[in-house]
Enzyme design. Structure first.
Site, PDB file in Angstrom:
ATOM      1  N   THR A 186       0.854  -1.180   0.000  1.00 59.28           N
ATOM      2  CA  THR A 186       0.000   0.000   0.000  1.00 59.28           C
ATOM      3  C   THR A 186       0.892   1.231   0.000  1.00 59.28           C
ATOM      4  O   THR A 186       2.058   1.175   0.380  1.00 59.28           O
ATOM      5  CB  THR A 186      -0.888   0.029   1.254  1.00 59.28           C
ATOM      6  OG1 THR A 186      -0.041   0.133   2.389  1.00 59.28           O
ATOM      7  CG2 THR A 186      -1.720  -1.230   1.358  1.00 59.28           C
ATOM      8  N   GLU A 330      -5.785  -3.398  -1.339  1.00 58.02           N
ATOM      9  CA  GLU A 330      -6.254  -4.494  -0.489  1.00 58.02           C
ATOM     10  C   GLU A 330      -7.402  -5.281  -1.106  1.00 58.02           C
ATOM     11  O   GLU A 330      -7.783  -6.337  -0.597  1.00 58.02           O
ATOM     12  CB  GLU A 330      -6.717  -3.948   0.868  1.00 58.02           C
ATOM     13  CG  GLU A 330      -5.607  -3.435   1.772  1.00 58.02           C
ATOM     14  CD  GLU A 330      -5.254  -1.964   1.538  1.00 58.02           C
ATOM     15  OE1 GLU A 330      -5.509  -1.470   0.421  1.00 58.02           O
ATOM     16  OE2 GLU A 330      -4.728  -1.329   2.461  1.00 58.02           O
ATOM     17  N   LYS A 435     -12.391  14.300  14.962  1.00 54.29           N
ATOM     18  CA  LYS A 435     -13.470  14.138  15.929  1.00 54.29           C
ATOM     19  C   LYS A 435     -13.379  15.300  16.926  1.00 54.29           C
ATOM     20  O   LYS A 435     -12.448  15.359  17.727  1.00 54.29           O
ATOM     21  CB  LYS A 435     -13.297  12.799  16.657  1.00 54.29           C
ATOM     22  CG  LYS A 435     -14.483  12.369  17.497  1.00 54.29           C
ATOM     23  CD  LYS A 435     -15.624  11.862  16.622  1.00 54.29           C
ATOM     24  CE  LYS A 435     -16.777  11.299  17.432  1.00 54.29           C
ATOM     25  NZ  LYS A 435     -16.551   9.931  17.866  1.00 54.29           N
ATOM     26  N   TRP A 440     -17.955  14.690  13.935  1.00 56.68           N
ATOM     27  CA  TRP A 440     -16.912  14.547  12.922  1.00 56.68           C
ATOM     28  C   TRP A 440     -16.765  15.834  12.121  1.00 56.68           C
ATOM     29  O   TRP A 440     -17.747  16.475  11.744  1.00 56.68           O
ATOM     30  CB  TRP A 440     -17.250  13.423  11.948  1.00 56.68           C
ATOM     31  CG  TRP A 440     -17.189  12.041  12.543  1.00 56.68           C
ATOM     32  CD1 TRP A 440     -18.235  11.210  12.774  1.00 56.68           C
ATOM     33  CD2 TRP A 440     -16.025  11.343  12.963  1.00 56.68           C
ATOM     34  NE1 TRP A 440     -17.807  10.039  13.321  1.00 56.68           N
ATOM     35  CE2 TRP A 440     -16.445  10.085  13.445  1.00 56.68           C
ATOM     36  CE3 TRP A 440     -14.662  11.648  12.986  1.00 56.68           C
ATOM     37  CZ2 TRP A 440     -15.555   9.134  13.938  1.00 56.68           C
ATOM     38  CZ3 TRP A 440     -13.777  10.710  13.478  1.00 56.68           C
ATOM     39  CH2 TRP A 440     -14.222   9.455  13.950  1.00 56.68           C
TER      40      TRP A 440
END
Lengths: 543, 543
Positions: A186, A330, A435, A440
């Site tokens: 990744t 993934e 947060k 959020w």
């Protein structure tokens, strides 16, 4: 108790893909751009060379399950390695050419590559990191070796064609479909790169999913233009899918600029392709200026980052079905396609085209709330998207990143909704969420708004610890030379479209914003610099 | 040594197919013909009922891996059983309605079915064999139970809807993709029926192969008309493929006559279907007489016996892609499709359309000579065709028929060639071949030639032992009433197109020719009768 009588141990493997191509589609063509010229070979010829490469790898002494690294563009040698390395029982470890040297070193060391296939044009990069990569024993130089003095390299080296000639042809077979076939790291936006290891089974099933008529529907009527670099997540699986389908394949080499791609589309008339939004914007704009014809393309996949609706509308307006697709390293990577249902379900087709996608058969998706509960498929409930399926990773190499997995599901880090027809809509990356006071805040939304200011060149936003609110957004901008920007300007602009508590209290002017090897803002590094008090920059003047 | 990080243990199962349908295609429609009327339900409604049936089976006490028999037409209950029985961990044992009572008894006894789902209209057949089938504990009667006195049956019985109501809904899951999902007996043309047991894995992979764009390419744009009886080899896999693709489905119930099918095609406008040549001949002819429109159909599969070119030309002439397909109960059944390659490879498309087929991705085919050597793929070398792949059987239930397997390949009993593009051409059944003086004689060719004689109603040919030639052909004919046929007539006709040694020395006139439950000439029985001196018939007069 009855038992299955099927050939359930008949393994789904990479060699099986090539066997099918050889048995049915030996005459299919692969177009290669080499040194600016295009030549063609047949699948039968490619297969013969794959068998020779397999034999050469075995003769060299490649070990079962070890990594063989590639550092290459979209070339014939890379295509052959895609099939031969897994057929030899080894693992095709594609290395991203665009990584920083430290990342390449990290990856080669962890994968313990002993043999590297390297494009001649990229040899310098590898030579620079070799002292830090003691595992490497042989470099096989692909492409024009002409100017390279192979004897002067710090490890043994040979040309690709000489290597190919060094073994007897071997038709590889793999008995266990769960054996590793390929590995890709990744990009490490938020941490060190993590290795994803594909099995033969996952590669086969992913290739097969690309043949489904309800998705890209690749068949022997198609010619696939391989734009996506083959060092990204199996080249999005197109090389394997094209072979399984008997489609033609076009490998553009290293020149992926719009003029070169447009020329190739006009000359080779591919019908299928995939790429990131930037590529398709460039190709579209260049073709319009040049009056070029792109309409050989039947369907193209656009993915890698959120796809602007304007781009979709431009391509669909040409009569080319551009579908937004979604996936990650993934997920092999194809997980979902934003293809409208046949009957559109009483909605405008643009509702469906602007979703993130609906899962392809084999992949399952759900949204999970903060309390871990699975959310209703109502198109409104926002949670982290989780995904599972036979070509989805269930762990990372070496057991790292265990926090990314949830009871058999991969936590994607993307946040969004799922509707009753399975359509996902990603609204944010959870990693980019801040947060604050139990709510959020989207850092990407703040970055987008900041970028709208004419004084701003680039913008970033991270969450930083805050005693009262637990976290608060901190913005960073680079200001256009000669321009003047105040905190009041920023607050006024952001306040027009965002709640007051969502607006960053502090905005720092910085000389530049650090990015990862693939060009994403490196928020891990920014947060680390902040924590260590070395972020730098100056607060924007208040008034 | 690197290990795969993929979810390689994520099982490919029948419940996975239904989960995908529910998640994406709950609004897709299933049309049902019941008592001559058509009604529609959604996939979401079907799924709800499947979960209830799964729960009812569990509540009744169905055991893991045991068979649940079905004796049913193409109905909603049968579709639900296709999904619920495997989801409950049991094995869907579809019983051919057209078998003789002794064969049904043999099959039910060997499968040890404890629960049978039986169409009300077929109850008499089952009741007659029940005394010989002590395993049966419960009969669930599907369809119109009205006239049936359930209490009068010799075992416990209930109506399907009452049974459905007897358990809580259960969403079945299966952890092991190699667990048995379904079982079907071969028709037993040449021996006792042999059980083929499909795994969850094989059912899933076979369904997926039906979605490949290079094959039937079933997608959510399609509506599949289920003509093939669902007691034949998974209904050729269409019910599973339609659900996985999100296609609509049309279940015609028990009336499969041409007028009924033509009416259904006009009203439901299906796009995909499959059936045997007899059905498609009847549908075509009836539609032409009735002036009916069949052109909603996009692609149809024609298989089960050799497809006359005239039939293919009729349908293709309508604009409907009829492809000859090839498979067996042992191959789930789809193994090959006679679809022309996109570029036709420089040959007439009719070369490709009149092959037996080219293997679909996942299936591999080879021709093997008498000495066991694999023959060249040259389109000329004739041998027994062998097949392998993840949805091909590797054995028979109970270990019977071991002689049908060759080192991981299934010996198909079909004899023919394979060409360089993978196209098979079946020239004969090996079982129908007669070995005479070291040379093969085709019994089917003799039957075809004999049938051309106006005096002949039906013809059969078997090999019988011969001291000199090891085997010689023996022909049987039924002669049209009032007609006169001599051996000289037969020899003269056959001699025009066959070698002298291929022509049968003896031709018997018989009152009738014994056939199997599916209407094939029962050569096993004919050979047995010959051996036991009870074949009967009289030699044709010589002159």
């Amino acid at each position: 108790m009855i038992a299955s009588t099927m050939q359930d141990d008949f393994p789904l493997t990479v060699p099986m893909i090539l066997r099918h191509a050889e048995a049915l589609h030996g005459e299919a063509r692969v177009a290669l751009v080499e040194d600016g010229r295009t030549r063609h070979v047949t699948v039968a010829e490619v297969a013969d060379r794959v068998h020779r490469l397999t034999g050469a790898l075995r003769a060299w002494g490649v070990r079962p399950g070890e990594c063989v690294g590639t550092f290459a563009w979209n070339t014939l040698a890379h295509l052959e390695a895609y099939f031969a390395v897994p057929a030899a029982g080894a693992v095709l470890h594609t290395i991203n050419l665009r990584l920083f040297p430290e990342q390449i070193t990290f990856i080669v060391r962890e994968a313990a590559d002993r043999l590297l296939l390297v494009d001649a044009s990229m040899l310098d990069v590898i030579v620079d990191v070799l002292p830090e990569c003691p595992s490497v024993e042989l470099i096989v130089v692909c492409g024009d070796v002409g100017p390279v003095d192979l004897g002067a390299l710090p490890v043994a080296a040979t040309s690709y064609e000489d290597f190919l000639a060094s073994g007897e042809p071997v038709v590889g077979e793999v008995a266990d479909e769960r054996a590793p076939a390929a590995m890709c790291y990744t990009s490490g936006t938020t941490s060190q790169p993590k290795g994803v290891v594909y099995s033969h089974r996952s590669v086969y099933l992913h290739a097969a999913a690309n043949l489904f008529a309800g998705g890209f529907g690749i068949s022997d009527s198609d010619t696939v233009l391989q734009i996506v670099p083959m060092f990204h997540a199996n080249g999005w699986g197109f090389p394997y899918a094209a072979m399984l389908a008997g489609a033609g394949l076009v490998l553009p080499g290293r020149d992926l600029t719009p003029p070169s791609l447009v020329r190739l589309i006009e000359s080779e008339r591919p019908t299928v392709s995939g790429g990131v939004p930037t590529v398709w914007r460039g190709v579209y704009d260049h073709a319009r200026e040049a009056g070029a014809d792109l309409t050989s393309l039947r369907v193209i996949s656009c993915a890698g980052s959120a796809v602007p609706e304007s781009l979709l509308r431009d391509w669909v307006g040409l009569g080319v079905q551009m579908y937004q697709a979604w996936g990650m390293t993934e997920t092999s990577p194809l997980a979902a396609i934003a293809r409208p249902p046949a009957d559109a379900r009483g909605r405008d087709e643009w509702y469906w085209r602007t979703r993130t996608g609906r899962p392809v058969p084999g992949v399952e998706v759900r949204a999970v709330g903060e309390d871990g509960a699975v959310l209703p498929r109502d198109g409104r409930s926002v949670g982290e998207l989780e995904v599972r399926g036979p070509w989805v990773t269930g762990s990372y190499h070496g057991g790292r990143g265990a926090e990314h997995f949830d009871d058999g599901w991969l936590r994607t880090g993307d946040v969004g909704t799922v509707d009753a027809a399975g359509a996902m809509k990603i609204t944010d990356r959870s990693k980019d969420l801040i947060k604050s006071g139990g709510e959020w805040i989207s850092s990407t939304q703040i970055e987008d708004r900041l970028s709208e200011l004419p004084e701003v060149v680039e913008a970033a936003c991270i969450g930083v610890p805050d005693e009262k609110w637990s976290e608060r957004p901190l913005a960073l901008v680079t200001v256009r030379p000669g321009a003047r920007l105040t905190l009041a300007d920023v607050h006024s602009h952001l306040g027009a479209s965002m709640a007051r508590w969502q607006v960053p209290d502090r905005v720092l002017a910085v000389p530049s914003i650090v990015r990862t090897g693939v060009g994403k803002i490196d928020k891990v590094e920014l947060r680390r610099q902040y924590a260590e008090g070395r972020l730098g920059g100056v607060d924007l003047p208040a008034p």
